[in-house]
Design an enzyme around this catalytic site. Structure first.
Site, mmCIF file in Angstrom:
data_model
loop_
_atom_site.group_PDB
_atom_site.id
_atom_site.type_symbol
_atom_site.label_atom_id
_atom_site.label_comp_id
_atom_site.label_asym_id
_atom_site.label_seq_id
_atom_site.Cartn_x
_atom_site.Cartn_y
_atom_site.Cartn_z
ATOM 1 N N ARG A 46 1.084 -1.685 0.044
ATOM 2 C CA ARG A 46 -0.051 -0.450 -0.064
ATOM 3 C C ARG A 46 0.950 1.353 0.039
ATOM 4 O O ARG A 46 0.484 2.152 -0.938
ATOM 5 C CB ARG A 46 -1.015 -0.510 1.380
ATOM 6 C CG ARG A 46 -1.869 1.183 1.241
ATOM 7 C CD ARG A 46 -2.857 1.074 2.358
ATOM 8 N NE ARG A 46 -2.823 0.835 3.217
ATOM 9 C CZ ARG A 46 -2.426 1.103 4.408
ATOM 10 N NH1 ARG A 46 -1.417 1.647 4.384
ATOM 11 N NH2 ARG A 46 -1.744 -0.115 5.262
ATOM 12 N N TYR A 98 -17.043 15.966 -15.690
ATOM 13 C CA TYR A 98 -17.666 14.760 -15.668
ATOM 14 C C TYR A 98 -18.742 14.585 -14.333
ATOM 15 O O TYR A 98 -18.919 14.274 -13.162
ATOM 16 C CB TYR A 98 -16.468 13.851 -15.050
ATOM 17 C CG TYR A 98 -16.637 12.179 -14.864
ATOM 18 C CD1 TYR A 98 -16.726 11.336 -15.937
ATOM 19 C CD2 TYR A 98 -16.432 11.076 -13.847
ATOM 20 C CE1 TYR A 98 -17.120 9.760 -16.198
ATOM 21 C CE2 TYR A 98 -17.036 10.094 -13.690
ATOM 22 C CZ TYR A 98 -17.325 9.127 -14.824
ATOM 23 O OH TYR A 98 -17.280 7.960 -14.858
ATOM 24 N N ASP A 170 -8.724 17.753 -14.715
ATOM 25 C CA ASP A 170 -8.942 16.128 -15.067
ATOM 26 C C ASP A 170 -9.096 16.487 -16.831
ATOM 27 O O ASP A 170 -9.412 16.592 -17.577
ATOM 28 C CB ASP A 170 -10.687 15.804 -14.736
ATOM 29 C CG ASP A 170 -11.047 14.625 -14.975
ATOM 30 O OD1 ASP A 170 -10.356 13.625 -15.969
ATOM 31 O OD2 ASP A 170 -11.949 14.438 -14.678
ATOM 32 N N LYS A 195 -9.328 5.216 -19.382
ATOM 33 C CA LYS A 195 -9.056 5.720 -20.926
ATOM 34 C C LYS A 195 -8.547 5.291 -21.563
ATOM 35 O O LYS A 195 -8.030 4.428 -22.044
ATOM 36 C CB LYS A 195 -10.549 7.340 -21.084
ATOM 37 C CG LYS A 195 -10.987 7.801 -19.977
ATOM 38 C CD LYS A 195 -12.287 6.485 -20.332
ATOM 39 C CE LYS A 195 -13.819 6.318 -18.928
ATOM 40 N NZ LYS A 195 -13.633 7.491 -18.772
HETATM 41 C C1 LIG Z 1 -14.236 7.669 -17.117
HETATM 42 C C2 LIG Z 1 -14.040 9.303 -15.955
HETATM 43 C C3 LIG Z 1 -13.972 9.387 -15.123
HETATM 44 C C4 LIG Z 1 -13.855 8.341 -14.091
HETATM 45 O O1 LIG Z 1 -12.886 7.134 -13.962
HETATM 46 P P1 LIG Z 1 -12.983 5.427 -13.672
HETATM 47 O O2 LIG Z 1 -12.146 5.334 -13.756
HETATM 48 O O3 LIG Z 1 -14.418 5.374 -14.216
HETATM 49 O O4 LIG Z 1 -13.176 5.828 -12.019
HETATM 50 C C5 LIG Z 1 -13.207 10.491 -14.586
HETATM 51 N N1 LIG Z 1 -13.069 12.180 -15.292
HETATM 52 C C6 LIG Z 1 -13.443 11.900 -16.578
HETATM 53 C C7 LIG Z 1 -13.598 13.025 -18.280
HETATM 54 C C8 LIG Z 1 -14.500 10.195 -17.323
HETATM 55 O O5 LIG Z 1 -14.454 10.110 -18.537
#
Ligand SMILES: *Cc1c(COP(=O)(O)O)cnc(C)c1O
Length: 379
Positions: A46, A98, A170, A195
């Site tokens: 961890r 998001y 983000d 992604k």
């Molecule tokens: C998918 C996504 C998230 C969240 O990510 P997870 O891996 O699904 O928890 C946050 N911000 C954006 C812009 C996303 O497309």
């Protein structure tokens, strides 16, 4: 060294113990201490794991931060970053954030008295107005989902700096290949590595890069205390995926532009949203802070019936909520990501029932266009 080279040679790609060109997956929860007087670097996974460390150092290099952190999901990354703040602090969050970030800021952190105000981040006047004496951070996302709205990062960062406000971006839709907010002055960058960074629709993960020692120490403290770390197997999948980030995105982005231009010509399509098109209202701002329009676009069909017909008939593209994979993915916000929002509210946000989002994969673009052509036809 240019970005493509850094993906392959960043100092973390070779196992220091064996020279292996693929970093081993250190499936260990704990580490033997050979000398009780001098503990070695790793003791418990961890707190630190060699596979995770290689990934964390890699994201720090790619996002030009001083430190990197890997979390068990994009939301774990975002929630852990937001956990550096305290009760009584106030955070500005851009309006088209998001859905998961909206949920965690509007209904989770409020329980701990961390207050959020949602702002239109393209309106600098509104941001200035909403800054309070306890405003500690601003959370941005550009391009936004699913309408690909753009925030002028330089302009917001300038205002934030004047008020000593931490800027969190983000960067999921762009990835570190296409946009580097830290270079523009942001303090913390988060990526849902689920992604484009992972890129193969096979792992849920989140990566964070931080500028400066003070903020790095705070995020490290949360990561170790809260413990939402990414496991070594998933870290390895990301290390593998990252190597092809540039070639994937170069192709996906080219494909997105071609599809966007084609969609604009179709009579069944009312509107196309893609920041790589010169008629996107903020394409100049976007292209001044990013290396291209990216691989996600959305479009409004002529009417709801055409959109529903498209979603039923589309064959080659997967129908799914995610994005950034090697396969083209289409999603229908009205029935998927934004289904929980009442129709009137959705429409006030600009998300019509005729809106479809597309994330381009690695198929030959003409095959995708052919698939879309058939799916758009109501005959
Ligand atoms: C998918 C996504 C998230 C969240 O990510 P997870 O891996 O699904 O928890 C946050 N911000 C954006 C812009 C996303 O497309």
């Amino acid at each position: 060294m240019d970005f493509g080279t850094k993906l392959i040679h960043n100092g973390n790609e070779i196992d220091k113990n064996t020279g292996a060109l693929s970093l081993p997956i250190y499936h260990a929860s704990t580490f033997h201490q050979f000398d009780i007087d001098n503990f070695s670097k790793y003791d418990y996974s961890r707190s630190g794991n060699p596979t995770r460390e290689a990934l964390e150092n890699t994201i720090a290099v790619l996002e030009e931060g001083d430190s990197g952190f890997a979390f068990s999901s994009g939301m774990a990354a975002i929630s852990s970053v937001l956990s550096i703040f305290s009760a009584g602090d106030h955070i500005l969050v851009c309006k088209d954030v998001y859905g998961g970030t909206y949920r965690v800021t509007s209904s989770f952190f409020t329980k701990f008295n961390v207050e959020t105000t949602f702002v239109d981040a393209s309106n600098i006047g509104e941001i200035k107005e909403r800054i309070k004496s306890n405003t500690k951070a601003i959370f941005l996302e550009t391009p936004s989902n699913p309408l690909l709205k753009i925030t002028d990062l330089r302009a917001v960062i300038k205002v934030a700096k004047e008020h000593n406000i931490v800027v969190i971006v983000d960067n999921t839709f762009m990835s570190p290949y296409l946009q580097n907010p830290i270079k523009l002055g942001a303090d913390i960058v988060v990526n849902s590595a689920t992604k484009f960074i992972g890129g193969h629709s096979d792992v849920i993960s989140g990566l964070v890069a931080v500028k400066g020692k003070e903020l790095s120490d705070k995020v490290k403290f949360v990561q170790n205390s809260f413990g939402a770390v990414l496991g070594p197997q998933d870290c390895w999948l990301l290390l593998r995926g990252i190597k092809t980030l540039k070639v994937r995105l170069d192709y996906q982005q080219k494909s997105a532009l071609k599809l966007a231009k084609w969609l604009k010509e179709q009579e069944e399509v009312a509107k196309v949203y893609y920041p790589g098109l010169s008629d996107h209202p903020s394409s100049n701002i976007h292209l001044s802070q990013a290396r291209g329009g990216g691989a996600v676009l959305s479009f409004e069909a002529k009417d709801d019936a055409v959109a529903i017909n498209f979603m039923k008939k589309v064959k080659l593209a997967a129908v799914a909520v995610s994005l950034g994979g090697v396969e083209t993915i289409v999603s229908y916000p009205a029935k998927m990501s934004h289904a929980a929002i009442p129709k009137e509210e959705r429409e006030a946000l600009g998300i019509k029932d005729s809106l479809i989002r597309v994330s381009l994969g690695l198929e030959d673009t003409d095959d995708i266009i052919e698939d879309f052509k058939i799916a758009l036809s109501t005959k």
